[in-house]
Write a protein that holds these residues in place. Structure first.
Motif, PDB file in Angstrom:
ATOM      1  N   ALA A  22       0.822  -1.127   0.076  1.00 32.80           N
ATOM      2  CA  ALA A  22       0.016  -0.063  -0.097  1.00 32.80           C
ATOM      3  C   ALA A  22       0.865   1.291   0.131  1.00 32.80           C
ATOM      4  N   LEU A  23       1.839   1.319   0.738  1.00 33.18           N
ATOM      5  CA  LEU A  23       2.865   2.547   0.816  1.00 33.18           C
ATOM      6  C   LEU A  23       3.505   2.592  -0.707  1.00 33.18           C
ATOM      7  N   SER A  24       3.949   1.494  -1.187  1.00 35.48           N
ATOM      8  CA  SER A  24       4.600   1.644  -2.496  1.00 35.48           C
ATOM      9  C   SER A  24       3.728   2.184  -3.480  1.00 35.48           C
ATOM     10  N   GLU A  25       2.360   1.707  -3.489  1.00 34.70           N
ATOM     11  CA  GLU A  25       1.427   2.387  -4.375  1.00 34.70           C
ATOM     12  C   GLU A  25       1.034   3.689  -4.222  1.00 34.70           C
ATOM     13  N   ARG A  26       1.113   4.344  -3.076  1.00 30.69           N
ATOM     14  CA  ARG A  26       0.681   5.459  -2.277  1.00 30.69           C
ATOM     15  C   ARG A  26       1.987   6.529  -2.954  1.00 30.69           C
ATOM     16  N   SER A  27       3.117   5.841  -2.653  1.00 24.61           N
ATOM     17  CA  SER A  27       4.505   6.476  -3.111  1.00 24.61           C
ATOM     18  C   SER A  27       4.547   6.834  -4.695  1.00 24.61           C
ATOM     19  N   GLN A  28       3.966   5.981  -5.368  1.00 25.01           N
ATOM     20  CA  GLN A  28       3.929   6.104  -6.976  1.00 25.01           C
ATOM     21  C   GLN A  28       2.987   6.855  -7.212  1.00 25.01           C
ATOM     22  N   ALA A  29       1.760   6.816  -6.817  1.00 26.40           N
ATOM     23  CA  ALA A  29       0.616   7.905  -6.782  1.00 26.40           C
ATOM     24  C   ALA A  29       1.387   9.460  -6.304  1.00 26.40           C
ATOM     25  N   LEU A  30       1.897   9.558  -5.388  1.00 25.46           N
ATOM     26  CA  LEU A  30       2.575  10.802  -5.126  1.00 25.46           C
ATOM     27  C   LEU A  30       3.537  11.271  -5.982  1.00 25.46           C
ATOM     28  N   LYS A  31       4.153  10.510  -6.671  1.00 30.81           N
ATOM     29  CA  LYS A  31       5.279  10.803  -7.577  1.00 30.81           C
ATOM     30  C   LYS A  31       4.492  11.450  -8.847  1.00 30.81           C
ATOM     31  N   LYS A  32       3.356  10.718  -9.315  1.00 29.76           N
ATOM     32  CA  LYS A  32       2.437  11.283 -10.517  1.00 29.76           C
ATOM     33  C   LYS A  32       1.969  12.542 -10.195  1.00 29.76           C
ATOM     34  N   CYS A  33       1.356  12.702  -8.983  1.00 29.32           N
ATOM     35  CA  CYS A  33       0.551  13.733  -8.660  1.00 29.32           C
ATOM     36  C   CYS A  33       1.479  15.107  -8.653  1.00 29.32           C
ATOM     37  N   LEU A  34       2.758  14.944  -8.192  1.00 26.43           N
ATOM     38  CA  LEU A  34       3.543  15.970  -7.889  1.00 26.43           C
ATOM     39  C   LEU A  34       4.073  16.660  -9.231  1.00 26.43           C
ATOM     40  N   LYS A  35       4.045  15.642 -10.230  1.00 27.33           N
ATOM     41  CA  LYS A  35       4.244  16.073 -11.386  1.00 27.33           C
ATOM     42  C   LYS A  35       3.205  17.005 -12.125  1.00 27.33           C
ATOM     43  N   LYS A  36       1.965  17.105 -11.446  1.00 24.50           N
ATOM     44  CA  LYS A  36       0.833  17.695 -12.106  1.00 24.50           C
ATOM     45  C   LYS A  36       0.873  19.216 -11.312  1.00 24.50           C
ATOM     46  N   LEU A  37       1.679  19.391 -10.263  1.00 28.26           N
ATOM     47  CA  LEU A  37       1.775  20.643  -9.485  1.00 28.26           C
ATOM     48  C   LEU A  37       2.321  21.883 -10.215  1.00 28.26           C
TER      49      LEU A  37
ATOM     50  N   HIS B 129      -1.818  29.069   4.122  1.00 25.19           N
ATOM     51  CA  HIS B 129      -2.795  28.595   3.511  1.00 25.19           C
ATOM     52  C   HIS B 129      -2.467  27.751   1.913  1.00 25.19           C
ATOM     53  N   SER B 130      -1.116  28.395   1.216  1.00 23.57           N
ATOM     54  CA  SER B 130      -0.807  27.748   0.040  1.00 23.57           C
ATOM     55  C   SER B 130      -0.481  26.180   0.568  1.00 23.57           C
ATOM     56  N   MET B 131       0.450  26.097   1.426  1.00 29.42           N
ATOM     57  CA  MET B 131       1.004  24.655   1.811  1.00 29.42           C
ATOM     58  C   MET B 131      -0.323  23.882   2.101  1.00 29.42           C
ATOM     59  N   ALA B 132      -1.395  24.164   2.789  1.00 27.23           N
ATOM     60  CA  ALA B 132      -2.427  23.608   2.966  1.00 27.23           C
ATOM     61  C   ALA B 132      -3.478  23.240   1.538  1.00 27.23           C
ATOM     62  N   ARG B 133      -3.416  24.321   0.634  1.00 23.62           N
ATOM     63  CA  ARG B 133      -3.870  23.808  -0.629  1.00 23.62           C
ATOM     64  C   ARG B 133      -3.343  22.770  -1.477  1.00 23.62           C
ATOM     65  N   ILE B 134      -1.887  22.898  -1.226  1.00 20.80           N
ATOM     66  CA  ILE B 134      -1.177  21.971  -2.083  1.00 20.80           C
ATOM     67  C   ILE B 134      -1.181  20.504  -1.286  1.00 20.80           C
ATOM     68  N   HIS B 135      -1.381  20.416  -0.014  1.00 18.19           N
ATOM     69  CA  HIS B 135      -1.471  19.129   0.592  1.00 18.19           C
ATOM     70  C   HIS B 135      -2.928  18.673   0.259  1.00 18.19           C
ATOM     71  N   ASN B 136      -3.911  19.565   0.021  1.00 21.64           N
ATOM     72  CA  ASN B 136      -5.169  18.804  -0.354  1.00 21.64           C
ATOM     73  C   ASN B 136      -5.327  18.447  -1.740  1.00 21.64           C
ATOM     74  N   LEU B 137      -4.501  19.220  -2.613  1.00 19.86           N
ATOM     75  CA  LEU B 137      -4.614  18.978  -3.939  1.00 19.86           C
ATOM     76  C   LEU B 137      -3.696  17.602  -3.948  1.00 19.86           C
ATOM     77  N   LEU B 138      -2.764  17.295  -3.305  1.00 17.17           N
ATOM     78  CA  LEU B 138      -2.142  15.747  -3.394  1.00 17.17           C
ATOM     79  C   LEU B 138      -2.915  14.777  -2.840  1.00 17.17           C
ATOM     80  N   HIS B 139      -3.528  15.280  -1.683  1.00 18.80           N
ATOM     81  CA  HIS B 139      -4.064  14.036  -1.304  1.00 18.80           C
ATOM     82  C   HIS B 139      -5.471  13.633  -2.057  1.00 18.80           C
ATOM     83  N   SER B 140      -6.134  14.509  -2.722  1.00 20.40           N
ATOM     84  CA  SER B 140      -7.251  14.208  -3.547  1.00 20.40           C
ATOM     85  C   SER B 140      -6.839  13.640  -4.917  1.00 20.40           C
TER      86      SER B 140
END
Length: 180
Positions: free
Chosen positions: A112-127, A161-172
């Motif tokens: 599960a951590l590996s899958e989340r880590s891969q998803a995070l990498k993809k999501c970071l590219k969208k920022l 506020h910006s950090m909270a927005r970024i965290h929410n974007l990444l979480h979603s």
């Protein structure tokens, strides 16, 4: 963590490097797993050292393309069970089914951590570039919020506020990625 077959066709030095990368990535989780089994930090550290030696000795038997953490957990489990059996008078020993379940949970959590880590990498590219710069300054450089606010010419509250927005974007984004 899985390793591709072609990574094992390399020199002994490359294999050593691969082993140490895999082990370093999993060492703390393995220690936590051993602590769950043994309930004693010193014993867990001792068994971790024995496990590391065995993993190193048997790395040639590790099947490329399989899950390193599952393989390492299985070896650590066996080492811990042997330790518990040898010390059965002074240690609480639950049934093997209990320890099998702990091992299965550890492997599931690692996946599960590996899958989340891969998803995070993809999501970071969208920022956006600015969002990535904020994350970099905060988490890679470790700058305090006050310094970040000064660097970006914004208020500290605005940075929060910006950090909270970024965290929410990444979480979603991660949750959407894991659901699909």
């Amino acid at each position: 963590m899985n390793v591709k077959q072609d990574n094992f066709d390399n020199s002994p030095e490359e294999r050593h490097k691969i082993f140490f990368q895999l082990y370093a990535n999993y060492q703390n989780r393995l220690l936590g797993y051993l602590y769950m089994m043994l309930h004693n930090e010193n014993d867990a550290e001792d068994i971790l050292q024995e496990t590391a030696a065995t993993l190193w000795e048997q790395f040639d038997t590790f099947e490329p393309g399989t899950n390193f953490s599952a393989w390492a957990t299985r070896i650590a489990r066996n080492k811990a069970l042997n330790f518990l059996k040898k010390n059965s008078r002074s240690r609480v020993h639950f049934g093997d089914d209990f320890y099998d379940r702990i091992a299965a949970i550890e492997v599931e959590n690692d996946q599960a951590l590996s899958e989340r880590s891969q998803a995070l990498k993809k999501c970071l590219k969208k920022l956006s570039k600015t969002d990535m710069e904020l994350l970099s300054v905060r988490y890679i450089k470790g700058s305090p919020m006050k310094t970040i606010a000064e660097t970006f010419g914004r208020s500290k509250t605005g940075i929060y506020h910006s950090m909270a927005r970024i965290h929410n974007l990444l979480h979603s984004c991660i949750e959407r990625s894991l659901q699909s």
